[in-house]
Motif scaffolding. Structure first.
Motif, short mmCIF file in Angstrom:
data_model
loop_
_atom_site.label_atom_id
_atom_site.label_comp_id
_atom_site.label_asym_id
_atom_site.label_seq_id
_atom_site.Cartn_x
_atom_site.Cartn_y
_atom_site.Cartn_z
N ALA A 31 5.85 14.08 14.85
CA ALA A 31 6.75 14.77 13.91
C ALA A 31 6.41 16.26 13.84
O ALA A 31 7.31 17.11 13.84
CB ALA A 31 6.65 14.14 12.52
N CYS A 32 5.13 16.58 13.82
CA CYS A 32 4.71 17.98 13.76
C CYS A 32 5.09 18.71 15.04
O CYS A 32 5.59 19.84 14.99
CB CYS A 32 3.21 18.06 13.51
SG CYS A 32 2.64 19.73 13.16
N ILE A 72 7.51 18.09 17.16
CA ILE A 72 8.96 18.30 17.21
C ILE A 72 9.36 19.40 16.24
O ILE A 72 10.16 20.28 16.56
CB ILE A 72 9.70 16.98 16.92
CG1 ILE A 72 9.48 16.00 18.07
CG2 ILE A 72 11.19 17.23 16.69
CD1 ILE A 72 9.89 14.58 17.77
N THR A 73 8.77 19.39 15.05
CA THR A 73 9.09 20.42 14.06
C THR A 73 8.62 21.79 14.51
O THR A 73 9.33 22.79 14.34
CB THR A 73 8.50 20.05 12.69
OG1 THR A 73 8.89 18.70 12.36
CG2 THR A 73 8.98 20.98 11.60
N ILE A 99 11.15 22.93 17.10
CA ILE A 99 12.42 23.34 16.49
C ILE A 99 12.28 24.67 15.76
O ILE A 99 13.17 25.53 15.84
CB ILE A 99 12.94 22.24 15.53
CG1 ILE A 99 13.36 21.01 16.33
CG2 ILE A 99 14.09 22.75 14.66
CD1 ILE A 99 13.63 19.79 15.49
N ALA A 100 11.17 24.86 15.07
CA ALA A 100 10.94 26.09 14.30
C ALA A 100 10.49 27.25 15.19
O ALA A 100 10.27 28.35 14.69
CB ALA A 100 9.89 25.84 13.22
N ASP A 126 5.92 26.86 18.31
CA ASP A 126 5.14 26.18 19.35
C ASP A 126 4.54 27.20 20.32
O ASP A 126 4.82 27.22 21.49
CB ASP A 126 6.00 25.17 20.09
CG ASP A 126 7.25 25.76 20.69
OD1 ASP A 126 7.71 26.82 20.21
OD2 ASP A 126 7.78 25.17 21.65
N TRP A 172 -0.35 21.13 11.06
CA TRP A 172 0.57 21.19 9.93
C TRP A 172 0.39 22.48 9.14
O TRP A 172 1.36 23.07 8.67
CB TRP A 172 0.40 19.96 9.03
CG TRP A 172 1.09 18.76 9.59
CD1 TRP A 172 0.51 17.72 10.26
CD2 TRP A 172 2.49 18.49 9.59
NE1 TRP A 172 1.47 16.82 10.66
CE2 TRP A 172 2.70 17.26 10.25
CE3 TRP A 172 3.61 19.15 9.08
CZ2 TRP A 172 3.95 16.69 10.43
CZ3 TRP A 172 4.87 18.57 9.25
CH2 TRP A 172 5.03 17.36 9.91
N LEU A 197 2.13 25.21 11.00
CA LEU A 197 3.57 25.11 10.77
C LEU A 197 3.93 25.69 9.41
O LEU A 197 4.89 26.46 9.29
CB LEU A 197 4.04 23.66 10.86
CG LEU A 197 5.51 23.40 10.55
CD1 LEU A 197 6.43 24.14 11.53
CD2 LEU A 197 5.80 21.91 10.56
N ILE A 214 6.31 28.93 8.84
CA ILE A 214 7.54 28.88 8.03
C ILE A 214 7.48 29.91 6.92
O ILE A 214 8.46 30.63 6.68
CB ILE A 214 7.77 27.46 7.48
CG1 ILE A 214 8.10 26.49 8.62
CG2 ILE A 214 8.87 27.45 6.43
CD1 ILE A 214 8.08 25.03 8.21
#
Length: 145
Positions: free
Chosen positions: A73-74, A76-77, A80-81, A84, A130, A133, A137
């Motif tokens: 999940a991390c 992929i997020t 997307i954000a 990466d 996390w 991320l 954000i």
């Protein structure tokens, strides 16, 4: 970076799961051939029916669908954000390396001293992913467009 680097650790982890399923099948087949268990014991898939040699592999497979779910999940997020980048990819590879090492210990010696340390390292690294991320954000959200 080409933009797909974050996906390779996910592929590598999926490879680990496939390796473990192959090992489980091999160990079960060998146990049946050796007469230590009957094939019918797997019909209802109860842990009580599983020989120790294959039970440790079965438990190791189950572990790949616990903490690693948060990893995927991390990843992929992060992808997307567009977070990466190199630090995130390095953390992802470290996490995958800890999963391989953890799985190796789990299906060989099953030494909790090493297994627990490897789990803890992966747990911390995933927390770092996390955190990366969240920071990404927070920083990009406050930047003017």
């Amino acid at each position: 970076m080409t933009g797909y680097e974050m996906l390779w650790p996910m592929v590598a982890h999926a490879g680990l799961v496939y390796i473990l399923y192959a090992l489980l099948g091999l160990r079960r087949r060998n146990l049946v051939k050796a007469g230590k268990i009957r094939l019918s014991q797997f019909r209802e898939n109860h842990a009580a029916n599983e020989a120790t040699e294959s039970l440790v592999v079965r438990n190791c497979i189950a572990n790949q669908f616990e903490l690693p779910v948060l990893f995927h999940a991390c990843c992929i997020t992060l992808f997307i954000a567009q977070a990466d980048n190199l630090p995130a990819v390095i953390l992802a590879w470290i996490f995958v390396a800890t999963r391989y090492a953890h799985a190796y210990v789990h299906v060989t010696s099953n030494n909790l001293r090493y297994r627990s340390a490897l789990f803890a390292l992966g747990y911390i690294v995933l927390g770092g992913m996390w955190a990366w991320l969240a920071i990404w954000i927070a920083v990009t959200q406050t930047m003017p467009a």
